[in-house]
Design an enzyme around this catalytic site. Structure first.
Site, PDB file in Angstrom:
ATOM      1  N   LYS A 187       0.832  -1.216   0.000  1.00 59.59           N
ATOM      2  CA  LYS A 187       0.000   0.000   0.000  1.00 59.59           C
ATOM      3  C   LYS A 187       0.855   1.250   0.000  1.00 59.59           C
ATOM      4  O   LYS A 187       0.445   2.293  -0.551  1.00 59.59           O
ATOM      5  CB  LYS A 187      -0.972  -0.034   1.172  1.00 59.59           C
ATOM      6  CG  LYS A 187      -0.333  -0.051   2.559  1.00 59.59           C
ATOM      7  CD  LYS A 187      -0.155   1.320   3.154  1.00 59.59           C
ATOM      8  CE  LYS A 187       0.518   1.261   4.519  1.00 59.59           C
ATOM      9  NZ  LYS A 187       0.697   2.614   5.115  1.00 59.59           N
ATOM     10  N   THR A 244      -3.727   5.662   3.136  1.00 56.39           N
ATOM     11  CA  THR A 244      -2.385   6.109   2.773  1.00 56.39           C
ATOM     12  C   THR A 244      -2.360   6.781   1.411  1.00 56.39           C
ATOM     13  O   THR A 244      -1.553   7.685   1.174  1.00 56.39           O
ATOM     14  CB  THR A 244      -1.409   4.913   2.786  1.00 56.39           C
ATOM     15  OG1 THR A 244      -1.568   4.199   4.011  1.00 56.39           O
ATOM     16  CG2 THR A 244       0.027   5.367   2.678  1.00 56.39           C
TER      17      THR A 244
END
Length: 329
Positions: A187, A244
């Site tokens: 991620k 994120t």
């Protein structure tokens, strides 16, 4: 319960604050001056200056004392270093330690995930990872957050619940540390890609496409490494990716934004001033994908931008030139 948190950065301090509202916590800092300043000021002025400490939290630079604090039957160690420091921190712990780590990524050079490092360094330990969509500032401020404690040792995962679950902080458990750690590593790379797209003003459609296709790449790699597919639909997959890739507090997203401005990577890192794990994980993610025969074009493009092989716009052009295919192939 007695907890020792090794590493006094923002995330380690935030979780120490959360746990110390109900438990006795020692926050260990390598820098003796920093530890003394934190103990006196009752806050971490360097990383979380606005977060006052609960009475149950104390700082120390005395490593033997900090290790002894969590050595009993109700003790838990939490390693809050960057991935580059995990191996060294684990090597400090007792052989039969109960330990969770917070870092996300692959170890540079070896390409190992956290649970693989722990198996080498502390094979007799009860070990796992605590991860999920979380910014340190919000956790320290007592804002609602959900995390996952992942371990093949169910009792250790339950200890994480005892240590941290309560009030605004929710802890879920998982028997899939592989999936949780792959999600945490990939991620960050995808957040750099999304930051680049936003920095190039490609629009919200492009952001949604990148996040969704990034999730597909993450899932493919994780399954190839032995993870459970459902993990990537959860907090440490989709949840952490969305946070994120879109959150203004994300360091990795900030890297992408600065790269889109045309800054060289050394200048980006100098301006950032903090560790952005996606920068260090991108090469390993790309290498893992190649070795396992997993198609990860977004991750490969990010790696090529970080290495200087392509500019941000050149990487975008290469992605847009890919042939059409079935979405789920």
């Amino acid at each position: 319960m007695q907890l020792t948190v090794l590493g006094a950065g923002a995330w380690g301090t935030a979780l120490a604050i959360a746990a110390a509202r109900r438990h006795d916590v020692v926050l260990w800092a390598r820098d003796a001056a920093q530890a003394a300043d934190m103990q006196t000021a009752r806050r971490n002025a360097r990383y979380l200056p606005d977060s006052e400490w609960p009475a149950g939290l104390n700082a120390s630079s005395d490593l033997p004392q900090a290790l002894a604090h969590a050595a009993g039957p109700d003790g838990l160690y939490v390693v809050a270093t960057p991935m580059a420091g995990l191996r060294g921190a684990l090597s400090l712990l007792p052989a039969h330690a109960r330990v969770l780590w917070l870092c996300k990524g692959f170890e540079a050079g070896t390409g190992l995930l956290g649970h693989q490092i722990a198996a080498q360094v502390l094979p007799e330990a009860r070990a796992g990872v605590l991860s999920g969509p979380s910014f340190a500032q919000e956790v320290a401020a007592g804002m609602p957050t959900a995390l996952v404690a992942a371990s093949v040792d169910a009792d250790l995962a339950d200890m994480a619940v005892t240590a941290f679950h309560g009030g605004p902080l929710r802890i879920y458990t998982s028997p899939d540390p592989v999936g949780v750690e792959v999600g945490g590593a990939v991620k960050n790379v995808m957040a750099i890609a999304t930051g680049i797209a936003d920095g190039l003003a490609l629009g919200l459609n492009a952001r949604a496409a990148l996040i969704t296709r990034g999730l597909a790449e993450m899932s493919r790699l994780g399954v190839a490494m032995g993870a459970q597919p459902a993990t990537f639909m959860g907090l440490t997959g989709l949840g952490d990716l969305v946070l994120t890739a879109t959150g203004d507090l994300s360091r990795n997203r900030r890297v992408g934004l600065l790269l889109a401005e045309g800054l060289a990577l050394p200048d980006v890192l100098a301006r950032l001033g903090h560790v952005a794990e996606g920068v260090y994980s991108a090469a390993t993610v790309a290498a893992q994908a190649r070795s396992l025969g997993v198609d990860m074009p977004i991750a490969a493009a990010v790696h090529d931008v970080l290495s200087g092989e392509l500019s941000a716009r050149e990487a975008l052009g290469r992605l847009l030139q890919r042939e059409a295919r079935s979405e789920f192939s």
